[in-house]
Motif scaffolding. Structure first.
Motif, PDB file in Angstrom:
ATOM      1  N   HIS A 169       0.845  -1.193   0.000  1.00  0.00           N
ATOM      2  CA  HIS A 169       0.000   0.000   0.000  1.00  0.00           C
ATOM      3  C   HIS A 169       0.881   1.243   0.000  1.00  0.00           C
ATOM      4  N   LEU A 170       0.270   2.361  -0.324  1.00  0.00           N
ATOM      5  CA  LEU A 170       0.979   3.636  -0.337  1.00  0.00           C
ATOM      6  C   LEU A 170       0.822   4.324   1.018  1.00  0.00           C
ATOM      7  N   ASP A 171       1.892   4.925   1.499  1.00  0.00           N
ATOM      8  CA  ASP A 171       1.849   5.838   2.635  1.00  0.00           C
ATOM      9  C   ASP A 171       2.081   7.227   2.063  1.00  0.00           C
ATOM     10  N   VAL A 172       1.187   8.149   2.358  1.00  0.00           N
ATOM     11  CA  VAL A 172       1.298   9.508   1.821  1.00  0.00           C
ATOM     12  C   VAL A 172       1.390  10.506   2.967  1.00  0.00           C
ATOM     13  N   THR A 173       1.992  11.648   2.682  1.00  0.00           N
ATOM     14  CA  THR A 173       2.084  12.734   3.657  1.00  0.00           C
ATOM     15  C   THR A 173       1.689  14.037   2.983  1.00  0.00           C
ATOM     16  N   ALA A 174       1.378  15.009   3.795  1.00  0.00           N
ATOM     17  CA  ALA A 174       0.983  16.331   3.289  1.00  0.00           C
ATOM     18  C   ALA A 174       2.198  17.076   2.745  1.00  0.00           C
ATOM     19  N   SER A 175       1.954  17.889   1.729  1.00  0.00           N
ATOM     20  CA  SER A 175       3.000  18.771   1.223  1.00  0.00           C
ATOM     21  C   SER A 175       3.261  19.859   2.266  1.00  0.00           C
ATOM     22  N   PRO A 176       4.350  20.611   2.135  1.00  0.00           N
ATOM     23  CA  PRO A 176       4.703  21.608   3.157  1.00  0.00           C
ATOM     24  C   PRO A 176       3.645  22.670   3.421  1.00  0.00           C
ATOM     25  N   ASP A 177       2.736  22.885   2.494  1.00  0.00           N
ATOM     26  CA  ASP A 177       1.700  23.899   2.698  1.00  0.00           C
ATOM     27  C   ASP A 177       0.388  23.313   3.235  1.00  0.00           C
ATOM     28  N   SER A 178       0.418  22.071   3.688  1.00  0.00           N
ATOM     29  CA  SER A 178      -0.791  21.422   4.175  1.00  0.00           C
ATOM     30  C   SER A 178      -0.474  20.633   5.442  1.00  0.00           C
ATOM     31  N   THR A 179      -1.482  19.914   5.948  1.00  0.00           N
ATOM     32  CA  THR A 179      -1.321  19.075   7.141  1.00  0.00           C
ATOM     33  C   THR A 179      -2.006  17.735   6.897  1.00  0.00           C
ATOM     34  N   ARG A 180      -1.683  16.787   7.747  1.00  0.00           N
ATOM     35  CA  ARG A 180      -2.335  15.476   7.666  1.00  0.00           C
ATOM     36  C   ARG A 180      -3.855  15.644   7.777  1.00  0.00           C
ATOM     37  N   GLU A 181      -4.314  16.460   8.720  1.00  0.00           N
ATOM     38  CA  GLU A 181      -5.747  16.623   8.925  1.00  0.00           C
ATOM     39  C   GLU A 181      -6.434  17.225   7.697  1.00  0.00           C
ATOM     40  N   LYS A 182      -5.813  18.234   7.095  1.00  0.00           N
ATOM     41  CA  LYS A 182      -6.385  18.837   5.885  1.00  0.00           C
ATOM     42  C   LYS A 182      -6.431  17.825   4.748  1.00  0.00           C
ATOM     43  N   ASN A 201      -8.850  -0.117  -1.833  1.00  0.00           N
ATOM     44  CA  ASN A 201      -7.410  -0.289  -1.641  1.00  0.00           C
ATOM     45  C   ASN A 201      -6.954   0.577  -0.478  1.00  0.00           C
ATOM     46  N   GLU A 202      -6.266  -0.046   0.477  1.00  0.00           N
ATOM     47  CA  GLU A 202      -5.807   0.677   1.656  1.00  0.00           C
ATOM     48  C   GLU A 202      -4.626   1.596   1.330  1.00  0.00           C
ATOM     49  N   PHE A 203      -4.599   2.726   2.011  1.00  0.00           N
ATOM     50  CA  PHE A 203      -3.429   3.599   2.000  1.00  0.00           C
ATOM     51  C   PHE A 203      -3.430   4.364   3.312  1.00  0.00           C
ATOM     52  N   CYS A 204      -2.273   4.843   3.720  1.00  0.00           N
ATOM     53  CA  CYS A 204      -2.161   5.541   4.998  1.00  0.00           C
ATOM     54  C   CYS A 204      -1.774   7.004   4.781  1.00  0.00           C
ATOM     55  N   VAL A 205      -2.413   7.871   5.537  1.00  0.00           N
ATOM     56  CA  VAL A 205      -2.062   9.281   5.552  1.00  0.00           C
ATOM     57  C   VAL A 205      -1.286   9.507   6.846  1.00  0.00           C
ATOM     58  N   CYS A 206      -0.004   9.753   6.692  1.00  0.00           N
ATOM     59  CA  CYS A 206       0.908   9.877   7.829  1.00  0.00           C
ATOM     60  C   CYS A 206       1.232  11.341   8.097  1.00  0.00           C
ATOM     61  N   ARG A 207       1.732  11.602   9.263  1.00  0.00           N
ATOM     62  CA  ARG A 207       2.173  12.951   9.593  1.00  0.00           C
ATOM     63  C   ARG A 207       3.469  13.252   8.842  1.00  0.00           C
ATOM     64  N   ALA A 208       3.520  14.392   8.209  1.00  0.00           N
ATOM     65  CA  ALA A 208       4.708  14.781   7.448  1.00  0.00           C
ATOM     66  C   ALA A 208       5.802  15.292   8.381  1.00  0.00           C
ATOM     67  N   GLU A 209       7.008  15.291   7.881  1.00  0.00           N
ATOM     68  CA  GLU A 209       8.150  15.744   8.672  1.00  0.00           C
ATOM     69  C   GLU A 209       7.948  17.187   9.164  1.00  0.00           C
ATOM     70  N   HIS A 210       7.411  18.063   8.308  1.00  0.00           N
ATOM     71  CA  HIS A 210       7.225  19.453   8.724  1.00  0.00           C
ATOM     72  C   HIS A 210       6.177  19.599   9.848  1.00  0.00           C
ATOM     73  N   GLU A 211       5.349  18.599  10.064  1.00  0.00           N
ATOM     74  CA  GLU A 211       4.359  18.636  11.154  1.00  0.00           C
ATOM     75  C   GLU A 211       4.958  18.146  12.471  1.00  0.00           C
ATOM     76  N   ARG A 212       6.129  17.582  12.442  1.00  0.00           N
ATOM     77  CA  ARG A 212       6.746  17.012  13.646  1.00  0.00           C
ATOM     78  C   ARG A 212       7.561  18.047  14.404  1.00  0.00           C
ATOM     79  N   LYS A 213       7.741  19.230  13.850  1.00  0.00           N
ATOM     80  CA  LYS A 213       8.606  20.244  14.469  1.00  0.00           C
ATOM     81  C   LYS A 213       7.838  21.100  15.445  1.00  0.00           C
TER      82      LYS A 213
END
Length: 124
Positions: A66-79, A112-124
């Motif tokens: 499956h794919l794991d995806v993250t938000a681009s720098p101008d977005s968030t996991r929740e959005k 098809n399952e996929f995961c929306v993960c927290r992006a690196e920029h959201e961890r700071k």
């Protein structure tokens, strides 16, 4: 050394699933795509190509890949979870935690399952 040529999805409705992933990931259909004639649909990006092929059998078990995806720098996991819901995804399992860690397992229009993960920029 080898390179990944395509990541391929077996589908009952490949155009519908390809359209979801095109909108989700900002990819583009191959220029020779004919939605009324084709049973394979190729999405192209700068570094990722996804192929959606018609197969006769339906999905019966959990994806082995499956794919794991993250938000681009101008977005968030929740959005992104909200945007993907608007595109036709559904939430399968919400594993977000109060401290901001975790992920959301979602299903595309064919399950098809996929995961929306927290992006690196959201961890700071």
């Amino acid at each position: 050394m080898i390179e990944v040529h395509y990541v391929t999805f077996d589908c009952a409705r490949p155009y519908e699933v390809a359209t979801f992933w095109r909108d989700a990931l900002g990819l583009r259909f191959h220029p020779e795509t004919d939605k009324d004639e084709d049973d394979e649909f190729l999405l192209q990006g700068d570094t990722l190509n996804l192929l959606f092929m018609t197969v006769p059998e339906g999905k019966t078990v959990k994806n082995r890949l499956h794919l794991d995806v993250t938000a681009s720098p101008d977005s968030t996991r929740e959005k992104e979870v909200e945007r993907l819901l608007g595109l036709g995804a559904t939430i399968f399992d919400d594993l977000r935690k109060p401290d901001g860690s975790g992920w959301v397992t979602m299903l595309d229009p064919e399950g098809n399952e996929f995961c929306v993960c927290r992006a690196e920029h959201e961890r700071k």
